[in-house]
Write an enzyme that holds these catalytic residues in place. Structure first.
Site, mmCIF file in Angstrom:
data_model
loop_
_atom_site.group_PDB
_atom_site.id
_atom_site.type_symbol
_atom_site.label_atom_id
_atom_site.label_comp_id
_atom_site.label_asym_id
_atom_site.label_seq_id
_atom_site.Cartn_x
_atom_site.Cartn_y
_atom_site.Cartn_z
ATOM 1 C CD GLN A 47 -2.605 0.792 2.882
ATOM 2 O OE1 GLN A 47 -3.098 -0.315 3.217
ATOM 3 N NE2 GLN A 47 -2.972 2.025 3.552
ATOM 4 C CG ASP A 48 2.772 3.196 -2.587
ATOM 5 O OD1 ASP A 48 3.493 2.480 -1.757
ATOM 6 O OD2 ASP A 48 3.478 3.589 -3.651
ATOM 7 N NE ARG A 59 -1.702 14.769 8.606
ATOM 8 C CZ ARG A 59 -3.011 14.705 8.153
ATOM 9 N NH1 ARG A 59 -3.716 13.632 8.438
ATOM 10 N NH2 ARG A 59 -3.356 15.606 7.367
ATOM 11 C CG HIS A 62 -1.323 7.321 13.904
ATOM 12 N ND1 HIS A 62 -1.409 7.974 12.895
ATOM 13 C CD2 HIS A 62 -1.998 7.929 15.104
ATOM 14 C CE1 HIS A 62 -2.316 9.285 13.447
ATOM 15 N NE2 HIS A 62 -2.570 8.817 14.295
ATOM 16 C CE LYS A 71 2.682 3.335 9.609
ATOM 17 N NZ LYS A 71 2.264 4.621 10.784
ATOM 18 C CG HIS A 118 5.262 7.264 11.445
ATOM 19 N ND1 HIS A 118 4.231 7.736 10.727
ATOM 20 C CD2 HIS A 118 6.493 8.193 11.268
ATOM 21 C CE1 HIS A 118 4.820 8.572 9.848
ATOM 22 N NE2 HIS A 118 5.873 8.882 10.282
ATOM 23 C CE1 TYR A 131 3.390 7.928 6.971
ATOM 24 C CE2 TYR A 131 2.607 9.411 5.356
ATOM 25 C CZ TYR A 131 2.655 9.153 6.685
ATOM 26 O OH TYR A 131 2.530 9.951 7.703
ATOM 27 C CE LYS A 171 -5.984 6.830 14.975
ATOM 28 N NZ LYS A 171 -5.748 6.300 13.512
ATOM 29 C CG ASP A 172 -3.524 11.899 15.940
ATOM 30 O OD1 ASP A 172 -3.831 10.709 15.949
ATOM 31 O OD2 ASP A 172 -3.209 12.340 14.749
#
Length: 181
Positions: A47-48, A59, A62, A71, A118, A131, A171-172
């Protein structure tokens, strides 16, 4: 490609060979064979992701408890302060963090092995990151470690960059402490 080993096991700064001439430059931003050789791993990317953030956005932090994601991160516009925390309970560095600045003027990429949380703080007016991920996003396994957890003690360069309070997602804002993560 040159691999610079950082203080957390498996964490590396990867510096590609850049070819410059009067027209500009060229480098391979990714080569599976060279990546495997430099890191001593055999991960495949599935996945990118591409993210853009404005100045002061933080951010993170996570990670996924199951289906952990490795990553490979690079900045293609602007500058960010990258931070990682070792969440591997069997690691001699469990709970330790490492941070560094990445910016678009350098082709260096950060390899974050699976099991590390991260996050990043945007230092420029805007920043864009790319990523490559070794596993798919699995929201049922996603965990957010508090960016300001005193048990970890990440030293974010907020004041040095004139950022009074980071801009966080809902969320953060409710990230867990290391003890509960």
């Amino acid at each position: 490609m040159k691999a610079v080993h950082l203080p957390i096991p498996g964490l590396m700064l990867l510096e590609p060979t850049v070819h410059h001439d009067e027209r500009g430059f060229l480098y391979e931003s990714f080569n599976q064979r060279e990546f495997n050789k430099a890191t001593g791993t055999s991960y495949q990317f599935v996945q990118d992701n591409h993210t853009r953030s404005t100045r002061g956005v933080l951010r993170g932090m996570h990670y996924q408890k199951q289906q952990p994601q490795g990553k490979l991160v690079r900045v293609v516009r602007g500058a960010v302060y990258e931070a990682v925390v070792d969440m591997r309970r069997d690691s001699p560095c469990f709970g330790q963090w490492y941070g560094l600045e990445l910016n678009a003027s350098s082709p260096a990429q950060l390899w974050i092995p699976p099991g590390l949380a991260h996050g990043f703080l945007t230092l420029s007016d805007e920043a864009e990151l790319l990523y490559k991920m070794t596993d798919y996003y699995a929201p049922q396994h996603a965990v957010c470690l508090a960016w300001d957890d005193p048990a970890v003690g990440i030293t974010w360069p907020l004041q040095q960059h004139g950022i009074v309070q980071p801009i966080l997602s809902a969320k953060d804002k409710v990230g867990k402490s290391l003890v509960r993560a």
